[in-house]
Design a protein around this motif. Structure first.
Motif, PDB file in Angstrom:
ATOM      1  N   THR A 279      -9.554   0.345  12.740  1.00 11.52           N
ATOM      2  CA  THR A 279      -8.715   1.455  13.213  1.00 11.52           C
ATOM      3  C   THR A 279      -7.584   1.739  12.217  1.00 11.52           C
ATOM      4  N   VAL A 280      -6.990   0.679  11.676  1.00 11.39           N
ATOM      5  CA  VAL A 280      -5.944   0.892  10.661  1.00 11.39           C
ATOM      6  C   VAL A 280      -6.525   1.718   9.517  1.00 11.39           C
ATOM      7  N   ARG A 281      -7.719   1.328   9.085  1.00 13.52           N
ATOM      8  CA  ARG A 281      -8.351   2.028   7.966  1.00 13.52           C
ATOM      9  C   ARG A 281      -8.614   3.495   8.301  1.00 13.52           C
ATOM     10  N   SER A 282      -9.067   3.754   9.532  1.00 16.33           N
ATOM     11  CA  SER A 282      -9.371   5.156   9.852  1.00 16.33           C
ATOM     12  C   SER A 282      -8.086   5.993   9.897  1.00 16.33           C
ATOM     13  N   TYR A 283      -6.992   5.379  10.356  1.00 15.99           N
ATOM     14  CA  TYR A 283      -5.705   6.107  10.331  1.00 15.99           C
ATOM     15  C   TYR A 283      -5.271   6.378   8.880  1.00 15.99           C
ATOM     16  N   LEU A 284      -5.424   5.379   8.028  1.00 14.29           N
ATOM     17  CA  LEU A 284      -5.025   5.580   6.620  1.00 14.29           C
ATOM     18  C   LEU A 284      -5.868   6.675   5.981  1.00 14.29           C
ATOM     19  N   ASP A 285      -7.178   6.670   6.307  1.00 15.52           N
ATOM     20  CA  ASP A 285      -8.063   7.729   5.781  1.00 15.52           C
ATOM     21  C   ASP A 285      -7.555   9.089   6.245  1.00 15.52           C
ATOM     22  N   ALA A 286      -7.208   9.160   7.530  1.00 14.47           N
ATOM     23  CA  ALA A 286      -6.755  10.448   8.085  1.00 14.47           C
ATOM     24  C   ALA A 286      -5.444  10.882   7.436  1.00 14.47           C
ATOM     25  N   LEU A 287      -4.616   9.911   7.073  1.00 12.43           N
ATOM     26  CA  LEU A 287      -3.319  10.238   6.449  1.00 12.43           C
ATOM     27  C   LEU A 287      -3.462  10.504   4.940  1.00 12.43           C
ATOM     28  N   GLY A 288      -4.652  10.273   4.417  1.00  6.98           N
ATOM     29  CA  GLY A 288      -4.879  10.513   2.987  1.00  6.98           C
ATOM     30  C   GLY A 288      -4.247   9.445   2.108  1.00  6.98           C
ATOM     31  N   VAL A 289      -4.078   8.229   2.641  1.00  4.61           N
ATOM     32  CA  VAL A 289      -3.522   7.138   1.830  1.00  4.61           C
ATOM     33  C   VAL A 289      -4.686   6.353   1.226  1.00  4.61           C
ATOM     34  N   ASP A 290      -4.773   6.353  -0.088  1.00  5.50           N
ATOM     35  CA  ASP A 290      -5.864   5.623  -0.762  1.00  5.50           C
ATOM     36  C   ASP A 290      -5.612   4.129  -0.724  1.00  5.50           C
TER      37      ASP A 290
END
Ligand code: HAM
Length: 441
Positions: free
Chosen positions: A258-269
């Motif tokens: 879930t952390v990863r999917s939020y980071l993806d959504a925020l555009g954080v590489d």
């Protein structure tokens, strides 16, 4: 006193007195940096930019002591860490208490949260801090014994969205000062249900290897640290070591996804690095580090993670938290490595140059008005002559010099020199502040 004056007024007796011995001068302690102009201006600008980003995300500032009860760090950071076992500045105060200069910020923030009952208010408690930390490390480029950090902690809620917010905030801090030559590495260190089994598995694997005595000892105390060993022979031996990411509990695995999917959504590489190891013991689940390519061996410009058992360990409720510490010293080195500057490139906007006693009195007043109008201003002191004073304007990086001599005084004007455009105009004394404000707007 001028040289000439000293020649004529120095009493004869001085000549026969033995020359006064020059007192020993001092250097800063080993491994400790001074920040002096102009680098100090960048330091302050970077620190303020980080603080602004945190404030924009709802973090309130805490100002905490630089020394605490030694036990706080021993229990909070972990006895098996290098930080606690080898690097702390610990001493007995005059009352016989063992105190330690803070080696990091999280334990102290947690102590303050518990002490002030912030964990009983609105959660998460979102706090930021900045200042010096102390570790007796072997000094080298980018590794200091007094290091400066900007950090945040978000305490009291176990929500992957909060992990993503904290990580994205760190990324925004670095981007906001213009850095882009870094990568974000991410992993999960599991939770209390999967970590102990994994630790045992890793330990069994490591103890089956032909490790040297010191590394074997480490495998007993803190096996994860062995995965962080940079020596090629150890790296090779541990290449097939079991990884925490392959042994996560269902809950820890879901948290990480879930952390990863939020980071993806925020555009954080980010890059998942299953061998990422942090030097402090309190981490659970999400763990991260920002690594800069231009810094050589000391490439970590910031890092952090979740610490679900820390508050209970320190005598508080069993609440979780997540935070980061960004290295201000290394952020400056990273800017330099990328050939970038940040913050004010000059000391002042306006510089006053007065020729003669009356003009100086007028200039003191004028410069005061310029400052009150919100511009940065300084003036020449010490009757240096026009050429010397103009050099001062240049060194201060001023955009405008205000020159006032007898002639201008008589006319009620000031010469406003645009030092970038190499132009000048006479402006009525009463209008100068307004003219400067308009030009600097
Ligand atoms: P840390 O990774 O030990 O984490 O330190 C954070 C940052 O401080 C590092 O990434 C590095 O940039 C800088 N730093 C550390 N040691 C030195 C040194 N000797 N010289 C120069 N810079 C250094 C912590 O301290 C955790 N308290 C971060 C945290 C907050 N985790 C959760 N909340």
């Amino acid at each position: 006193m001028t040289d000439d004056a000293s020649k004529t007024t120095a009493p004869q007796v001085d000549a026969v007195r033995p020359a006064k011995k020059k007192n020993k001068s001092f250097s800063a302690p080993k491994g400790v940096l001074d920040y002096v102009p102009s680098r100090s201006a960048t330091f302050v600008a970077v620190r303020e930019a980080f603080a602004q980003n945190a404030a924009a995300a709802g973090f309130g500032h805490v100002e905490l002591p630089v020394f605490e009860d030694t036990e706080l760090f021993a229990r909070g950071v972990g006895e098996s860490t290098d930080v606690v076992s080898k690097e702390m500045y610990t001493f007995e105060d005059r009352g016989g208490r063992s105190v330690t200069l803070r080696p990091e910020g999280t334990a102290g923030v947690m102590r303050a949260v518990i002490e002030h009952g912030l964990d009983r208010g609105q959660l998460p408690a979102k706090l930021s801090y900045t200042g010096p930390f102390f570790r007796y490390e072997r000094p080298q480029a980018g590794r200091y014994r007094q290091l400066q950090q900007f950090g945040v902690e978000a305490i009291g809620v176990d929500d992957p969205a909060l992990d993503a917010e904290v990580i994205a905030l760190a990324d925004r801090c670095f981007r906001s000062i213009g850095l882009d030559g870094y990568r974000l590495e991410l992993t999960s260190l599991g939770d209390s249900t999967c970590r102990p089994q994994y630790r045992q598995k890793l330990q069994e694997f490591l103890l089956g290897l032909p490790l040297d005595e010191e590394t074997r000892r480490r495998a007993h105390i803190n096996p994860l640290r062995v995965l962080d060993d940079k020596r090629p022979e150890v790296k090779e031996m541990t290449a097939e070591a079991p990884l925490m990411l392959d042994h996560l509990s269902a809950e820890a695995a879901e948290h990480f996804d879930t952390v990863r999917s939020y980071l993806d959504a925020l555009g954080v590489d980010y890059l998942v690095n299953p061998r990422l190891v942090r030097g402090l013991d309190y981490y659970t689940k999400t763990c991260f580090e920002f690594v800069h390519d231009g810094l050589g061996a000391q490439s970590g410009i910031g890092g952090g993670g979740r610490y679900d058992g820390l508050m209970a360990e320190l005598g508080g409720q069993d609440l979780s938290g997540i935070g980061f510490g960004l290295g201000l010293d290394r952020a400056l080195l990273a800017l330099e490595a990328e050939g970038k500057s940040f913050g004010p490139q000059s000391r002042v906007d306006v510089y006053g140059v007065a020729m003669g006693r009356e003009a100086k009195a007028q200039m003191v007043h004028l410069i005061n008005q310029v400052r009150q109008a919100g511009l940065r201003a300084d003036m020449s002191y010490g009757d240096r002559g026009l050429k010397g004073a103009m050099k001062g304007a240049d060194r201060a990086g001023a955009r405008y010099a205000l020159v006032l001599g007898d002639q201008e005084l008589e006319q009620g004007t000031v010469v406003v020199k645009d030092l970038a455009a190499h132009e000048q105009v006479d402006v009525a004394l009463v209008d100068v502040v307004q003219v400067l404000r308009r030009r600097m707007a």
